[in-house]
Every structure is written in C-alpha cells, then in structure tokens.
Design a protein around this motif. Structure first.
Motif, PDB file in Angstrom:
ATOM      1  N   ALA A 175       0.864  -1.182   0.000  1.00  0.00           N
ATOM      2  CA  ALA A 175       0.000   0.000   0.000  1.00  0.00           C
ATOM      3  C   ALA A 175       0.895   1.224   0.000  1.00  0.00           C
ATOM      4  CB  ALA A 175      -0.930  -0.009   1.214  1.00  0.00           C
ATOM      5  N   SER A 176       0.282   2.396  -0.128  1.00  0.00           N
ATOM      6  CA  SER A 176       1.029   3.664  -0.127  1.00  0.00           C
ATOM      7  C   SER A 176       0.630   4.480   1.093  1.00  0.00           C
ATOM      8  CB  SER A 176       0.742   4.452  -1.415  1.00  0.00           C
ATOM      9  OG  SER A 176       1.238   3.766  -2.540  1.00  0.00           O
ATOM     10  N   PRO A 177       1.370   4.379   2.183  1.00  0.00           N
ATOM     11  CA  PRO A 177       1.032   5.130   3.397  1.00  0.00           C
ATOM     12  C   PRO A 177       1.665   6.516   3.365  1.00  0.00           C
ATOM     13  CG  PRO A 177       2.910   3.734   3.808  1.00  0.00           C
ATOM     14  CD  PRO A 177       2.516   3.504   2.356  1.00  0.00           C
ATOM     15  N   TRP A 178       1.375   7.327   4.413  1.00  0.00           N
ATOM     16  CA  TRP A 178       2.151   8.552   4.613  1.00  0.00           C
ATOM     17  C   TRP A 178       3.456   8.101   5.262  1.00  0.00           C
ATOM     18  CZ3 TRP A 178       5.337  11.980   6.302  1.00  0.00           C
ATOM     19  CH2 TRP A 178       5.263  13.292   5.841  1.00  0.00           C
ATOM     20  N   ASP A 179       4.473   7.954   4.428  1.00  0.00           N
ATOM     21  CA  ASP A 179       5.728   7.345   4.871  1.00  0.00           C
ATOM     22  C   ASP A 179       6.812   7.812   3.914  1.00  0.00           C
ATOM     23  OD1 ASP A 179       7.853   5.672   5.592  1.00  0.00           O
ATOM     24  OD2 ASP A 179       6.573   3.942   5.937  1.00  0.00           O
ATOM     25  N   GLU A 180       7.743   8.603   4.401  1.00  0.00           N
ATOM     26  CA  GLU A 180       8.769   9.116   3.500  1.00  0.00           C
ATOM     27  C   GLU A 180      10.154   8.912   4.086  1.00  0.00           C
ATOM     28  OE1 GLU A 180      10.503  12.560   4.434  1.00  0.00           O
ATOM     29  OE2 GLU A 180       9.874  11.476   6.216  1.00  0.00           O
ATOM     30  N   VAL A 181      11.141   8.811   3.186  1.00  0.00           N
ATOM     31  CA  VAL A 181      12.545   8.713   3.570  1.00  0.00           C
ATOM     32  C   VAL A 181      13.227  10.002   3.117  1.00  0.00           C
ATOM     33  CG1 VAL A 181      14.701   7.440   3.286  1.00  0.00           C
ATOM     34  CG2 VAL A 181      12.536   6.202   3.410  1.00  0.00           C
ATOM     35  N   HIS A 182      13.995  10.584   3.991  1.00  0.00           N
ATOM     36  CA  HIS A 182      14.626  11.863   3.693  1.00  0.00           C
ATOM     37  C   HIS A 182      15.996  11.920   4.329  1.00  0.00           C
ATOM     38  CE1 HIS A 182      12.933  12.544   7.738  1.00  0.00           C
ATOM     39  NE2 HIS A 182      14.028  13.267   7.896  1.00  0.00           N
ATOM     40  N   ILE A 183      16.745  12.947   3.976  1.00  0.00           N
ATOM     41  CA  ILE A 183      18.010  13.279   4.636  1.00  0.00           C
ATOM     42  C   ILE A 183      17.828  14.646   5.271  1.00  0.00           C
ATOM     43  CG2 ILE A 183      20.473  13.750   4.329  1.00  0.00           C
ATOM     44  CD1 ILE A 183      20.371  11.863   1.881  1.00  0.00           C
ATOM     45  N   SER A 184      18.056  14.734   6.573  1.00  0.00           N
ATOM     46  CA  SER A 184      17.874  15.985   7.307  1.00  0.00           C
ATOM     47  C   SER A 184      19.217  16.600   7.659  1.00  0.00           C
ATOM     48  CB  SER A 184      17.094  15.738   8.600  1.00  0.00           C
ATOM     49  OG  SER A 184      15.713  15.888   8.395  1.00  0.00           O
ATOM     50  N   PHE A 185      19.246  17.918   7.647  1.00  0.00           N
ATOM     51  CA  PHE A 185      20.439  18.666   8.039  1.00  0.00           C
ATOM     52  C   PHE A 185      20.204  19.340   9.380  1.00  0.00           C
ATOM     53  CE2 PHE A 185      20.579  19.139   3.245  1.00  0.00           C
ATOM     54  CZ  PHE A 185      21.499  18.112   3.074  1.00  0.00           C
ATOM     55  N   GLY A 186      21.243  19.370  10.202  1.00  0.00           N
ATOM     56  CA  GLY A 186      21.193  20.123  11.438  1.00  0.00           C
ATOM     57  C   GLY A 186      21.398  21.595  11.156  1.00  0.00           C
ATOM     58  N   GLY A 187      21.265  22.405  12.187  1.00  0.00           N
ATOM     59  CA  GLY A 187      21.346  23.844  11.994  1.00  0.00           C
ATOM     60  C   GLY A 187      22.518  24.491  12.701  1.00  0.00           C
ATOM     61  N   SER A 188      23.545  23.716  13.025  1.00  0.00           N
ATOM     62  CA  SER A 188      24.683  24.280  13.750  1.00  0.00           C
ATOM     63  C   SER A 188      25.953  24.143  12.930  1.00  0.00           C
ATOM     64  CB  SER A 188      24.846  23.580  15.109  1.00  0.00           C
ATOM     65  OG  SER A 188      25.074  22.192  14.920  1.00  0.00           O
ATOM     66  N   GLY A 189      27.014  24.800  13.395  1.00  0.00           N
ATOM     67  CA  GLY A 189      28.305  24.701  12.719  1.00  0.00           C
ATOM     68  C   GLY A 189      28.230  25.181  11.281  1.00  0.00           C
ATOM     69  N   ALA A 190      28.912  24.488  10.389  1.00  0.00           N
ATOM     70  CA  ALA A 190      28.905  24.857   8.970  1.00  0.00           C
ATOM     71  C   ALA A 190      27.501  24.856   8.400  1.00  0.00           C
ATOM     72  CB  ALA A 190      29.801  23.901   8.183  1.00  0.00           C
ATOM     73  N   LEU A 191      26.624  24.001   8.948  1.00  0.00           N
ATOM     74  CA  LEU A 191      25.267  23.876   8.414  1.00  0.00           C
ATOM     75  C   LEU A 191      24.332  24.981   8.890  1.00  0.00           C
ATOM     76  CD1 LEU A 191      24.870  20.012   8.620  1.00  0.00           C
ATOM     77  CD2 LEU A 191      25.237  21.403   6.588  1.00  0.00           C
ATOM     78  N   SER A 192      24.817  25.884   9.728  1.00  0.00           N
ATOM     79  CA  SER A 192      23.990  27.050  10.078  1.00  0.00           C
ATOM     80  C   SER A 192      23.870  28.008   8.897  1.00  0.00           C
ATOM     81  CB  SER A 192      24.592  27.783  11.280  1.00  0.00           C
ATOM     82  OG  SER A 192      25.876  28.295  10.959  1.00  0.00           O
ATOM     83  N   ASP A 193      24.734  27.828   7.894  1.00  0.00           N
ATOM     84  CA  ASP A 193      24.688  28.626   6.668  1.00  0.00           C
ATOM     85  C   ASP A 193      23.766  27.946   5.659  1.00  0.00           C
ATOM     86  OD1 ASP A 193      25.171  29.892   4.193  1.00  0.00           O
ATOM     87  OD2 ASP A 193      27.257  30.334   4.737  1.00  0.00           O
ATOM     88  N   ARG A 194      22.699  28.632   5.293  1.00  0.00           N
ATOM     89  CA  ARG A 194      21.724  28.045   4.383  1.00  0.00           C
ATOM     90  C   ARG A 194      22.360  27.640   3.054  1.00  0.00           C
ATOM     91  NH1 ARG A 194      16.154  31.099   2.757  1.00  0.00           N
ATOM     92  NH2 ARG A 194      17.624  32.688   2.050  1.00  0.00           N
TER      93      ARG A 194
END
Length: 567
Positions: free
Chosen positions: A305-324
C-alpha cells in the motif's frame, strides 16, 4: 518512526560516476548485485490498502499474533515529545480512546465505541460538540468527560513550557473546553478556525494521568497508568524486551478476537529471519534482501500500500550547516535518482521521487514544489560553497574556511538495512565530489532518536517520517522552536514565514485553498535547505497466510481489536 540509515566509512573517492557505480554494485547483500531483476509495479494509488479484510464472524476467537518492535518504548504519552513516533502512537491508539479512525483514503470516521457523534455546531467562532458514548470509561472506573478534553488541551496547547509537548497544532487554537448539556457532551471552542479538528484527541489521554507537568512528562515513562480500549497491557518485560496486549474484560464494546498480541524488540534487519523461523507473523519486505527471502516463504502473502511514509536526509542547523547556502549546496550535490535506484533495487514496487514535504503523491493537492533545490547540479553546488566562503582544497581534500576543513558527521542507526547503507555510501561520495567530507558514525538503535535526533545532536541524519497526517501535522515538523521545545523539528531550522503559512493553511477549511498554502510553505522549506526528500516509501510487507484484518494499511489506522486468524 524507525531509522532508515547506517553506513560504512568511505575511502577517498575518484570520479562521482565511479563512486555511484561502486555503491550500486555494493548491493550484493541487498538482492543480487547491481542487476535489479524485480519486476516493478506502480505504487498503490489513493484509497488502496491490502489487509485481507474479514468480518468478525469469519475470524477465530483466541490465538496470538506476534509483531516485531524496532525499539523498546520508554515514553508512552503520545502528547509528550519523546512519545510521538510511529509504533508508540499506533499502540496507544489501541489502548486509549481514539475518537476517530482513518480509512484507506485518509478520511476520518468516528469510533462508535467512544462517540455517538461529533460535529461542528458553530462556525464563528468554530465550536465542535462531541457526544460521548455513555458506556465509555477509563480503567480507573471514571467515565470519559470534558475534564479529560480540557486536560489534554491545557497540557498540549503549548502555553505552559513545563509540559514538553510533541505537537500543539490544533490544541493551541482552542480557547475553551466546557461540559455541554450533560456529562456525556463536550463543547470545544476554537479561537481560530482549525480544519483538521477530527485529528485532535487521537488518542484522548485521561486527565488523571497528566494533571501536572511531572505526571505529563514522567508519569508515562515505562508504564501506561490508565487505559480505555478493547485491549490492555498484559506484560511489559524490559529485560526480555517483550510487550503483550490482552483483551480488557472491562471493555464495553465488541471483544477483541485474539487472546494476545505480542511485540518483541528486534533490529529491523533481524525481522526477516525471525519471520522465517516462525517467531513473528509480520515483517517488512521493502528492501531487496527482505523481499528476496520472504516472497516465496511458506504460508506467506506479500501485501503493499502507499502510506504517509517518507525517507529523507535531514540537516542540522549548527556549525557549517547554520549557513543556508551550505545546506542548499549539499542538497544540489545529491543525485536523488541514483540514490533512489539503490534503495529500490530488488523491491517489486517502484519508488518514486518525492517532491513535497507535506503531501504524499497519492494525496489530493500534491505538487512537486522542489524547483531547482532537489535538481542534481554539481557545478551549482560548488558555486554555493564558493559563495559561502568554503574554498577548494584540491587533491580530493575537503574545502576549507578560516583554516577549518568542511568535515561533517552523519549519525546512523546501527541496525539500518543494507539498501540504506548503500544509499548513504553513495551520498557521501557525491558530497565528496563537491568538496565536503562526511563521516558515517553508527550509534545504537535505542539511542538514535532519544540521544541524537530528538535533542538535535546531529549534523546529518536520515529517518522515516510516518503518519504525518492530516496536513496540519506538518507544522510540528517544520515550526520554529520555542525555548527548549523543538516540537518534531529536531534540526531546529525554520522561519516565521513558514510558520505563518502552515498555520494559515491549518485554519483554511476549503481543501483547495489550504493545499495552495501548504504548497507555498513547502517551496520555502525546500529553499531553506531543511530536508532533502528522497521517496515515498511503499509499504511492502509479508504476512502469515490466514492473518485477517492486518497487512499494508496505506492511510488507514490499525485496529488490533479486529486482528485475528481466519476460521
């Protein structure tokens, strides 16, 4: 949610194309190398599920159904931030009053065991009047009533920071909860319109269990003090990592068919062999390894079936990644089609790229709002890193800024399936081609959420979001934190504009107008570099032949009271 990543550390990569080819070839343990021989079908469409539905008179009385559980559940309060994830919520919706259930299309249906009816009785202001089943009572003998609704609102509404809530959406719009014409009637008044009011009080938590912040945050740790469902907890053995649910003799509705539902904690990768050993009656078959071993297993039916179910890659918001710009660059450096192909290798249902954080492709209103942010463009990724001040180092070395190398860490659940290991390996090679070195760090499965994701102690992580439905639930995934409360947005990335769009959408009753607002918000989420969506994960499962009213649910809710074995 259950985690869907682990990986091994990469050595120095050559060209990107070679690195991806090596990652695909690495799928040998995931179903036969780079050749994908599984015939692909289209994902099941809207309103479809696969449950082997049987009327209760065709289901045996008694017996046991055995399920895997991917981690021991410590926090049982689904209104509390640590208690809001897939398996815990599903179980609690069967032990506590879930006033509405959902069908395969995601439509809300009132549960007559708890509700005589519930409807909007005033528009300005919006008032919802609930008429409760007078037989409904808690396990401490008290009837369900307005005080329970009031306690849930006051705790989950977000006004008192001492309550560490998972999602105040909807509750924060409520202005009053009162008794109606008699003790079985509850009137809920909203200060602002809220379209998804049927998703509130799912489940209803008893006032007696959350009367103080301490009760709310700690009173449901390692225990469920009060229930009101067809089933109750039989045993909860933390040492043996086993939980059982049994029929509650005080239940006023139709008795559950089974004598016992057993959950046993095991890693996701261990479920296939446990199923083949006849230790469990249900196992995920959505990876090449699992599907290859389960599709021809004795007395087994594959369901999807097709549920509400997704796979993603998330980024944190600190260090180098605080820069959009750095986050945007990492997104554009990923060839999603290559990553999805790795995950889809050997699985019989097509994994389609997901272009939206809020809608699944089988939901009305879905649009691909990703624009250029999810389009693989290595040159553009490098340009963004240049603009962010990260200089090329040459020789395959990571870029540098102010003498620091662009080195990041991807936190990984150590029980991740092989297909996701291969996906992560390829992603790291892609980032290396852009000048970012990413180390892949395994952590214990039981620590992944509680010690890393939930407190936001990660730079990069990947997991599945499940059951983020209805649409208004998206606010908690992307809203700005308030103090120490990050809701369900562990990266803590957000904007006032996104919050306002999502809140406005949640208060828009016209579905078409609401969809426009949600899609506007989603375009901003892509631009923010919050999360790179990969694909909607089709639900592909193996079930024991004869298992009734259970399987691949799609957008429908699970009902353990109808679970059982065909006569």
């Amino acid at each position: 949610m259950d985690a869907s990543t682990t990986a091994r550390r990469l050595g120095r990569a050559a060209a990107l194309a070679v690195a991806v080819a090596l990652a695909v070839t690495a799928c040998t343990s995931g179903g036969g190398g780079s050749a994908d021989n599984a015939a692909k079908s289209e994902p099941p469409g809207p309103g479809a599920n696969d449950l082997n539905p049987k009327p209760l008179d065709q289901v045996k009385d008694g017996g046991e159904v055995r399920f895997p559980l991917y981690q021991w559940i410590t926090q049982w309060n689904p209104l509390q931030v640590d208690g809001y994830y897939g398996s815990a919520v599903s179980i609690m919706r069967n032990l506590e009053p879930s006033l509405f259930n959902t069908d395969a299309a995601g439509s809300f249906l009132p549960d007559p065991d708890y509700l005589v009816d519930a409807k909007v009785t005033s528009i300005s202001p919006q008032v919802v009047t609930y008429r409760l089943n007078p037989k409904a009572k808690w396990s401490d003998g008290k009837p369900l009533g307005y005080l329970d609704f009031k306690a849930d609102w006051q705790a989950a509404g977000g006004k008192d920071p001492a309550y560490n809530v998972s999602d105040p959406s909807g509750y924060e719009q409520i202005s009053a909860v009162e008794q109606g014409a008699d003790p079985t009637e509850v009137k809920v008044t909203f200060a602002e319109p809220y379209a998804d009011w049927q998703n509130l009080f799912r489940p209803l938590i008893p006032a007696a269990g959350i009367s103080t912040p301490d009760d709310f945050n700690k009173g449901w740790v390692e225990k469920i003090p009060i229930t009101a469902g067809a089933l109750k907890v039989g045993t909860a053995d933390k040492t043996a990592q086993t939980l059982t649910l049994v029929p509650d003799p005080a239940w006023w509705g139709t008795r559950a068919k089974v004598d016992k539902v057993t959950f046993r904690v095991m890693s996701q990768s261990a479920t296939t062999q446990a199923y083949l050993n006849n230790e469990i009656d249900y196992a995920a078959a959505g990876t090449a390894t699992a599907y290859g071993q389960l599709k021809d297993a004795k007395d087994t039916v594959i369901r999807s079936a097709s549920p509400w179910d997704e796979v993603h890659i998330s980024f944190g918001g600190s260090g180098a990644l605080s820069d959009r710009k750095v986050r945007q660059a990492l997104g554009k450096a990923l060839d999603r089609s290559a990553l999805i192909k790795i995950a889809n290798n050997g699985v019989p249902v097509e994994f389609k790229p997901l272009g939206n954080h809020i809608f699944m492709p089988n939901q009305a209103g879905y649009q691909d709002t990703s624009g250029d942010w999810a389009r693989f463009d290595l040159a553009a990724a490098k340009k963004l890193l240049d603009e962010a001040g990260w200089k090329e180092a040459g020789g395959g070395q990571p870029r540098t800024k102010d003498g620091r190398p662009l080195e990041l860490h991807w936190v990984l659940n150590d029980s991740t399936p092989q297909a996701q290991i291969d996906l992560a390996t390829a992603a790291v090679a892609m980032w290396q081609a852009a000048g970012a070195k990413v180390s892949l760090d395994k952590v214990p499965a039981n620590d992944f959420f509680t010690k890393y994701v939930n407190p936001g102690k990660f730079e990069i992580a990947s997991w599945r979001n499940t059951d983020s439905f209805p649409l208004s639930k998206s606010l908690t995934n992307f809203r700005l934190p308030v103090g120490d409360n990050s809701f369900s947005n562990p990266s803590r990335l957000g904007s006032q504009e996104i919050d306002e769009l999502l809140k406005k959408a949640a208060g828009t009753v016209d579905p078409a107008e609401a969809a426009k607002l949600y899609n506007q918000a989603d375009a901003k989420i892509w631009e923010l570099g919050h999360t790179v969506e990969l694909y909607q994960r089709p639900e592909v499962v193996a079930t024991r032949k004869g298992l009734a009213n259970y399987g691949a649910f799609g957008l429908a809710g699970e009902d353990y009271s109808k679970l059982g074995w065909e006569k």
